[in-house]
Motif scaffolding. Structure first.
Motif, PDB file in Angstrom:
ATOM      1  N   TRP A 107      72.242  38.170  35.773  1.00  0.00           N
ATOM      2  CA  TRP A 107      73.628  37.717  35.769  1.00  0.00           C
ATOM      3  C   TRP A 107      74.428  38.434  36.857  1.00  0.00           C
ATOM      4  CZ3 TRP A 107      78.365  40.071  34.868  1.00  0.00           C
ATOM      5  CH2 TRP A 107      79.450  39.193  34.723  1.00  0.00           C
ATOM      6  N   LYS A 109      73.288  39.882  39.603  1.00  0.00           N
ATOM      7  CA  LYS A 109      72.814  39.444  40.922  1.00  0.00           C
ATOM      8  C   LYS A 109      73.470  38.123  41.319  1.00  0.00           C
ATOM      9  CE  LYS A 109      68.310  41.558  41.565  1.00  0.00           C
ATOM     10  NZ  LYS A 109      66.864  41.324  41.689  1.00  0.00           N
ATOM     11  N   ALA A 110      73.521  37.194  40.394  1.00  0.00           N
ATOM     12  CA  ALA A 110      74.140  35.896  40.674  1.00  0.00           C
ATOM     13  C   ALA A 110      75.639  36.054  40.952  1.00  0.00           C
ATOM     14  CB  ALA A 110      73.912  34.943  39.507  1.00  0.00           C
ATOM     15  N   LEU A 111      76.292  36.885  40.183  1.00  0.00           N
ATOM     16  CA  LEU A 111      77.730  37.101  40.364  1.00  0.00           C
ATOM     17  C   LEU A 111      78.015  37.758  41.709  1.00  0.00           C
ATOM     18  CD1 LEU A 111      80.563  36.919  39.155  1.00  0.00           C
ATOM     19  CD2 LEU A 111      80.169  39.176  38.136  1.00  0.00           C
ATOM     20  N   ALA A 113      76.151  37.767  44.382  1.00  0.00           N
ATOM     21  CA  ALA A 113      75.829  36.819  45.466  1.00  0.00           C
ATOM     22  C   ALA A 113      76.906  35.745  45.581  1.00  0.00           C
ATOM     23  CB  ALA A 113      74.475  36.171  45.207  1.00  0.00           C
ATOM     24  N   ASP A 114      77.456  35.336  44.444  1.00  0.00           N
ATOM     25  CA  ASP A 114      78.466  34.287  44.408  1.00  0.00           C
ATOM     26  C   ASP A 114      79.779  34.712  45.062  1.00  0.00           C
ATOM     27  OD1 ASP A 114      78.690  31.610  43.667  1.00  0.00           O
ATOM     28  OD2 ASP A 114      79.856  32.117  41.878  1.00  0.00           O
ATOM     29  N   ILE A 115      80.152  35.977  44.907  1.00  0.00           N
ATOM     30  CA  ILE A 115      81.420  36.435  45.492  1.00  0.00           C
ATOM     31  C   ILE A 115      81.211  37.072  46.867  1.00  0.00           C
ATOM     32  CG2 ILE A 115      82.676  36.644  43.341  1.00  0.00           C
ATOM     33  CD1 ILE A 115      82.115  39.590  43.331  1.00  0.00           C
ATOM     34  N   GLN A 116      80.002  37.059  47.348  1.00  0.00           N
ATOM     35  CA  GLN A 116      79.653  37.523  48.700  1.00  0.00           C
ATOM     36  C   GLN A 116      80.274  38.873  49.019  1.00  0.00           C
ATOM     37  OE1 GLN A 116      80.698  34.286  51.244  1.00  0.00           O
ATOM     38  NE2 GLN A 116      79.136  32.964  50.410  1.00  0.00           N
TER      39      GLN A 116
END
Length: 118
Positions: A107, A109-111, A113-116
């Motif tokens: 979770w 990692k995805a977050l 990556a999502d907010i760069q």
């Protein structure tokens, strides 16, 4: 539990907050969306403005949280557990059995990556 412990420790580290001045709790919500809330609060009487600083520094704190949870520097710390180096503290001693570093990693990692976060 794991995310809460990691986030608070990372916020204190990133923002140079005394560990005794900040705390959090997690409130799970029921339903299909399975959304929960991480509730942060100042432990300083009258508040010290830490939560406002956390909002401003949120991307860096999330990155530090992922780093703390994913890569504990203690070689004896298992991903299915935790230790004093990464997550454990006197305050969360009743939750030690539930602090499993592997659980929030996907979770986070995805977050991140999502907010760069840079």
């Amino acid at each position: 539990m794991t995310l809460t412990a990691g986030f608070v420790a990372s916020a204190c580290e990133v923002l140079a907050i005394d560990r005794g001045d900040l705390d959090a709790t997690y409130r799970s919500c029921t339903g299909e969306d399975r959304i929960g809330e991480l509730v942060l609060y100042d432990r300083v009487p009258g508040g010290a403005g830490h939560t406002d600083r956390i909002r401003t520094g949120l991307p860096a704190i999330l990155k530090a949280t992922l780093r703390r949870i994913e890569h504990c520097p203690n070689p004896q710390c298992d991903l299915n557990a935790s230790c004093y180096t990464c997550l454990r503290s006197h305050r969360n001693q009743f939750q030690w059995d539930g602090l499993q570093r592997n659980v929030p990693i996907p979770w986070l990692k995805a977050l991140v990556a999502d907010i760069q976060i840079v």
